[in-house]
Design a protein around this motif. Structure first.
Motif, short mmCIF file in Angstrom:
data_model
loop_
_atom_site.label_atom_id
_atom_site.label_comp_id
_atom_site.label_asym_id
_atom_site.label_seq_id
_atom_site.Cartn_x
_atom_site.Cartn_y
_atom_site.Cartn_z
N LEU A 89 0.87 -1.17 0.00
CA LEU A 89 0.00 0.00 0.00
C LEU A 89 0.91 1.22 0.00
O LEU A 89 1.66 1.44 0.97
CB LEU A 89 -0.92 -0.01 1.22
CG LEU A 89 -1.80 1.23 1.44
CD1 LEU A 89 -2.64 1.55 0.21
CD2 LEU A 89 -2.69 1.03 2.66
N ALA A 90 0.89 1.99 -1.08
CA ALA A 90 1.84 3.09 -1.24
C ALA A 90 1.15 4.32 -1.84
O ALA A 90 -0.01 4.26 -2.27
CB ALA A 90 3.01 2.66 -2.11
N THR A 91 1.88 5.41 -1.86
CA THR A 91 1.35 6.65 -2.43
C THR A 91 1.92 6.90 -3.83
O THR A 91 3.00 6.41 -4.17
CB THR A 91 1.68 7.84 -1.52
OG1 THR A 91 3.07 7.81 -1.16
CG2 THR A 91 0.84 7.82 -0.27
N LYS A 92 1.20 7.69 -4.60
CA LYS A 92 1.62 8.01 -5.97
C LYS A 92 2.62 9.16 -5.95
O LYS A 92 2.33 10.27 -6.40
CB LYS A 92 0.40 8.39 -6.81
CG LYS A 92 -0.69 7.33 -6.86
CD LYS A 92 -1.94 7.87 -7.51
CE LYS A 92 -3.12 6.93 -7.38
NZ LYS A 92 -4.37 7.52 -7.89
N VAL A 93 3.80 8.87 -5.43
CA VAL A 93 4.83 9.90 -5.27
C VAL A 93 6.10 9.46 -5.99
O VAL A 93 6.54 8.31 -5.85
CB VAL A 93 5.13 10.14 -3.77
CG1 VAL A 93 6.36 11.04 -3.61
CG2 VAL A 93 3.93 10.76 -3.09
N GLY A 94 6.69 10.38 -6.75
CA GLY A 94 7.96 10.09 -7.40
C GLY A 94 7.90 8.87 -8.29
O GLY A 94 6.99 8.70 -9.10
N ASP A 95 8.87 7.98 -8.12
CA ASP A 95 8.98 6.79 -8.97
C ASP A 95 8.13 5.62 -8.49
O ASP A 95 8.12 4.57 -9.14
CB ASP A 95 10.45 6.33 -9.01
CG ASP A 95 11.33 7.27 -9.80
OD1 ASP A 95 10.81 8.28 -10.32
OD2 ASP A 95 12.54 7.02 -9.90
N ILE A 96 7.45 5.75 -7.37
CA ILE A 96 6.74 4.61 -6.79
C ILE A 96 5.77 3.96 -7.78
O ILE A 96 5.80 2.73 -7.95
CB ILE A 96 6.02 5.01 -5.48
CG1 ILE A 96 7.05 5.27 -4.38
CG2 ILE A 96 5.06 3.91 -5.04
CD1 ILE A 96 6.46 5.76 -3.07
N PRO A 97 4.91 4.72 -8.49
CA PRO A 97 3.99 4.05 -9.43
C PRO A 97 4.73 3.25 -10.50
O PRO A 97 4.29 2.16 -10.89
CB PRO A 97 3.21 5.22 -10.04
CG PRO A 97 3.25 6.29 -9.00
CD PRO A 97 4.62 6.16 -8.39
#
Length: 399
Positions: free
Chosen positions: A328-336
């Motif tokens: 479960l992560a946020t749509k920040v930087g390279d994460i997506p």
């Protein structure tokens, strides 16, 4: 044909600014960028040493069978010149791999190249000036303040990695023979070749662990475990997850924080406000982390949209991916881009969405675990030590 292409095994010195327990020495160095690069280079058959400073703090780094670690006591200017001379004298390598554009690394590498022509690879895994205001940072002292900064024993310019020096070195990063970075944000800012952090997917192998048995070992059998396997900082968004747990208000949900912050009392602040949701684990060696992550139901990476977060590659992300955990992560930087379609993504700072997705995951844990298996396969293909080695091999051959 140059010397580097003639030799099958090269000696590569990785130059690190801080080997203390609050720098590259945290967690014994095992999961820190400089040691990940060392492992990738060793897989290519090269001889690797890590050379770095320890400024008045303890270090728990020791040489290993395949990596020689040389620690030099660091001092502020003018005594730093003595430490720097000691490091320069020992750099008898074929390539210097300087970690970040700092006086203690890139600056010394340039001095060494002036005398020996040793090629330099500069690795930039963080935007150092972002900690001081980024593009808005300026150093415009009065004459009186300049005098104090230079001549007083605690003067700011006596600190070798003061932002004044970092600012200069960031402006000449193109003097390196090659640059490696690990986020698209840094690539846009400094150029260079994308070398994301790799994970040892053999060490982090879920087939070696029974999650239920691991939870029982830690005394968590009665809980549904969300895990943040790293040092909490405000920009890492742990507060947003804890707020989501307030919203859900389900007593069997717990957030396990592994290691805590080595920088300040931020952990204590979190415990004071949200202690009922938090389980704290002490720092653990890298060899223990797979067992710890195996005990999680979900790994959370709730980064906030700040320059500090944009410049970093969250290692906790590949911890979870390698161990086939739902992410479960946020749509920040390279994460997506890192997780692709294998994770549950929400907007930065959106605790309501985090709460909704926590509920969604546990409502269909089989589907979430299937996503976890897909995440592991993606990690092996794109974010393993082997993938790192392949890119570094091309860089070295191009020097």
């Amino acid at each position: 044909m140059n010397l580097l292409t003639q030799k099958s095994q090269l000696k590569i010195s990785i130059l690190v600014s801080d080997l203390s327990t609050s720098g590259a020495g945290r967690w014994g160095g095992e999961s820190v960028r400089s040691f990940l690069l060392a492992q990738a280079l060793i897989r290519l058959g090269h001889k690797v040493e890590i050379v770095g400073f320890v400024f008045g703090q303890e270090s728990n780094i020791t040489s290993k069978a395949d990596i020689v670690v040389t620690q030099v006591t660091g001092y502020n200017y003018p005594k730093f010149f003595k430490s720097a001379t000691q490091v320069l004298r020992n750099l008898d390598s074929d390539i210097i791999y300087a970690m970040r554009p700092k006086s203690t690394t890139f600056g010394l590498a340039i001095l060494k190249r002036l005398r020996t022509k040793i090629p330099i690879i500069l690795d930039i895994d963080d935007w150092e000036l972002s900690w001081y205001g980024g593009e808005t940072w300026q150093y415009r002292p009065s004459l009186k303040q300049l005098y104090r900064d230079i001549f007083k024993p605690d003067g700011a310019l006596r600190y070798p990695d003061h932002p004044f020096y970092i600012n200069i070195l960031e402006s000449i990063t193109n003097k390196a023979n090659a640059i490696t970075i690990h986020t698209k944000f840094l690539q846009e800012k400094f150029g260079g070749i994308y070398v994301p952090n790799g994970k040892d997917t053999e060490l982090f192998n879920p087939d070696k662990y029974d999650p239920a048995a691991c939870r029982n070992y830690f005394g968590w059998s009665d809980y549904r475990i969300l895990m943040f396997p790293g040092a909490p900082r405000p920009y890492k968004g742990v507060e947003d997850v804890l707020t989501a747990l307030d919203i859900l208000n389900q007593p069997d949900l717990k957030l396990v924080i592994v290691g805590g912050s080595p920088y300040d009392d931020y952990d204590a602040q979190l415990m004071e406000k949200w202690g009922r949701w938090i389980i704290k684990l002490p720092k653990s060696p890298a060899t223990e982390m797979p067992k710890i992550v195996a005990a999680a139901h979900v790994v959370v990476v709730p980064q906030r949209n700040t320059p500090a977060a944009l410049a970093q590659f969250p290692l906790k992300l590949t911890d979870g991916m390698a161990m086939a955990k739902p992410i479960l992560a946020t749509k920040v930087g390279d994460i997506p881009e890192i997780v692709g379609e294998t994770a549950y993504l929400v907007d930065s700072g959106d605790s309501e969405a985090i709460a909704t997705n926590i509920q969604l995951i546990f409502d269909d844990l089989s589907l979430a675990n299937e996503k976890g298996l897909q995440a592991r396969q993606r990690c092996i293909e794109k974010y393993s030590i082997s993938a790192m080695s392949s890119t570094l091999d091309s860089i070295i051959k191009s020097l």
